[in-house]
Write a protein that holds these residues in place. Sequence first.
Motif, PDB file in Angstrom:
ATOM      1  N   VAL A 180       0.842  -1.204   0.000  1.00  0.00           N
ATOM      2  CA  VAL A 180       0.000   0.000   0.000  1.00  0.00           C
ATOM      3  C   VAL A 180       0.872   1.247   0.000  1.00  0.00           C
ATOM      4  O   VAL A 180       0.652   2.192  -0.757  1.00  0.00           O
ATOM      5  N   ARG A 181       1.913   1.244   0.853  1.00  0.00           N
ATOM      6  CA  ARG A 181       2.798   2.402   0.944  1.00  0.00           C
ATOM      7  C   ARG A 181       3.620   2.579  -0.327  1.00  0.00           C
ATOM      8  O   ARG A 181       3.778   3.689  -0.831  1.00  0.00           O
ATOM      9  N   HIS A 182       4.159   1.482  -0.838  1.00  0.00           N
ATOM     10  CA  HIS A 182       5.095   1.586  -1.957  1.00  0.00           C
ATOM     11  C   HIS A 182       4.412   1.955  -3.276  1.00  0.00           C
ATOM     12  O   HIS A 182       5.050   2.583  -4.127  1.00  0.00           O
ATOM     13  N   VAL A 183       3.163   1.570  -3.450  1.00  0.00           N
ATOM     14  CA  VAL A 183       2.476   1.942  -4.697  1.00  0.00           C
ATOM     15  C   VAL A 183       1.752   3.284  -4.565  1.00  0.00           C
ATOM     16  O   VAL A 183       1.156   3.760  -5.523  1.00  0.00           O
ATOM     17  N   GLY A 184       1.818   3.892  -3.384  1.00  0.00           N
ATOM     18  CA  GLY A 184       1.194   5.196  -3.182  1.00  0.00           C
ATOM     19  C   GLY A 184      -0.307   5.133  -2.999  1.00  0.00           C
ATOM     20  O   GLY A 184      -1.036   6.042  -3.420  1.00  0.00           O
ATOM     21  N   ALA A 185      -0.791   4.044  -2.338  1.00  0.00           N
ATOM     22  CA  ALA A 185      -2.238   3.877  -2.169  1.00  0.00           C
ATOM     23  C   ALA A 185      -2.691   4.139  -0.732  1.00  0.00           C
ATOM     24  O   ALA A 185      -3.804   3.767  -0.358  1.00  0.00           O
ATOM     25  N   SER A 186      -1.861   4.784   0.072  1.00  0.00           N
ATOM     26  CA  SER A 186      -2.161   4.944   1.496  1.00  0.00           C
ATOM     27  C   SER A 186      -3.439   5.729   1.760  1.00  0.00           C
ATOM     28  O   SER A 186      -4.201   5.402   2.666  1.00  0.00           O
ATOM     29  N   VAL A 187      -3.677   6.777   0.993  1.00  0.00           N
ATOM     30  CA  VAL A 187      -4.859   7.615   1.240  1.00  0.00           C
ATOM     31  C   VAL A 187      -5.748   7.682  -0.002  1.00  0.00           C
ATOM     32  O   VAL A 187      -6.474   8.648  -0.210  1.00  0.00           O
ATOM     33  N   VAL A 188      -5.707   6.635  -0.830  1.00  0.00           N
ATOM     34  CA  VAL A 188      -6.525   6.633  -2.040  1.00  0.00           C
ATOM     35  C   VAL A 188      -8.000   6.482  -1.706  1.00  0.00           C
ATOM     36  O   VAL A 188      -8.870   6.907  -2.476  1.00  0.00           O
ATOM     37  N   CYS A 189      -8.308   5.896  -0.543  1.00  0.00           N
ATOM     38  CA  CYS A 189      -9.691   5.772  -0.076  1.00  0.00           C
ATOM     39  C   CYS A 189      -9.933   6.809   1.016  1.00  0.00           C
ATOM     40  O   CYS A 189      -9.182   6.875   1.992  1.00  0.00           O
ATOM     41  N   SER A 190     -10.970   7.577   0.864  1.00  0.00           N
ATOM     42  CA  SER A 190     -11.253   8.638   1.836  1.00  0.00           C
ATOM     43  C   SER A 190     -12.052   8.141   3.026  1.00  0.00           C
ATOM     44  O   SER A 190     -12.100   8.800   4.065  1.00  0.00           O
ATOM     45  N   GLU A 210      -7.095   1.374  -5.321  1.00  0.00           N
ATOM     46  CA  GLU A 210      -8.180   1.118  -4.368  1.00  0.00           C
ATOM     47  C   GLU A 210      -8.270  -0.367  -4.029  1.00  0.00           C
ATOM     48  O   GLU A 210      -8.542  -0.743  -2.886  1.00  0.00           O
ATOM     49  N   TRP A 211      -8.010  -1.231  -5.019  1.00  0.00           N
ATOM     50  CA  TRP A 211      -7.998  -2.669  -4.753  1.00  0.00           C
ATOM     51  C   TRP A 211      -6.859  -3.028  -3.804  1.00  0.00           C
ATOM     52  O   TRP A 211      -7.028  -3.872  -2.905  1.00  0.00           O
ATOM     53  N   VAL A 212      -5.699  -2.424  -3.978  1.00  0.00           N
ATOM     54  CA  VAL A 212      -4.568  -2.691  -3.084  1.00  0.00           C
ATOM     55  C   VAL A 212      -4.912  -2.252  -1.663  1.00  0.00           C
ATOM     56  O   VAL A 212      -4.667  -2.984  -0.693  1.00  0.00           O
ATOM     57  N   GLN A 213      -5.475  -1.069  -1.531  1.00  0.00           N
ATOM     58  CA  GLN A 213      -5.845  -0.546  -0.216  1.00  0.00           C
ATOM     59  C   GLN A 213      -6.903  -1.418   0.456  1.00  0.00           C
ATOM     60  O   GLN A 213      -6.760  -1.818   1.613  1.00  0.00           O
TER      61      GLN A 213
END
Length: 306
Positions: A180-190, A210-213
């Motif tokens: 999640v951190r490495h692909v930049g998906a940490s805050v993709v979901c609000s 969003e799928w990764v998160q």
Amino acid sequence: MIKLLKWLSVLSSLGMLFVLIGGALVTKTESGMGCGRSWPLCHGQIIPSNITPELIIEMAHRLVSGGVGLFVLVLSILAWRYIGHIRETKLLAFLSIFFLVAQGLIGAAAVKFGQSDFVLAMHFGISLISFASIFLLTLLIFEIDRKFDADSLYIDRGLRVQFYSLAIYTLVVVYTGALVRHVGASVVCSGWPFCDNSSPLAFGSFNMYEWVQMGHRFAAGLIFVWVAYLFVRIRKQYKSKGVMRSGWNLALILMILQVFLGAMIIVTQLNLFIALLHALVIACFFSLLTYFILLSSRSAKYDKTK
């Protein structure tokens, strides 16, 4: 010599914890390239001329990792020599060195040649195994088993399988969190617990991030349920065994805290302190779990000798 081993083990455990959290800090602050493509030097210099915050974070992480590596090497050699008669010592000494070197090589390769996000996500899990190995070696040196009367504890085969499986699954969850951190998906979901609480089942509209998160959240939810189940089972089955009851009380508390911190990362939009605390808690949980795996391995040996 035992006194020296105790000091070395404590310093190595604390140092490895700093390495683990430092690696998370490097990732979360995007400081991995703070020294450019140069390793072990920084921009090809011993003392860089252009100092930046990213450079300081990356260089500090390298220095701490190198220093801790020396402590762990000395600890492993001395433990092998002086308490090698204890059944688990040699394996833990080997694992401590092996995974510490492995994480260093992955970090160096990422700097020199670059790595995919899927490879870099392995880095934290490897650090976690190295820390757990050093932590268990420390417990052996302090004879923690005798202190908690764990020698008289027998863990049945079914529960042992649960512990082994949970440890493997925990590493999978850790990997998804690092991804999640490495692909930049940490805050993709609000939203939380769903990506969008107003449309909780709109999976068809998810993009890859969003799928990764949400994959990580689902995996983390399962581990919480699993730990809660084991907590209830152990409270019923091992009510007279203090080490089991106390250990799984702590395990459940750590898992509740981990879920809470995961939610707070979203609410605070990736607050750095909360994110680092999130990494610290899972490190503590995994180390506690490996202690019960050590006890399980002793019960398995008892089965074979009956």
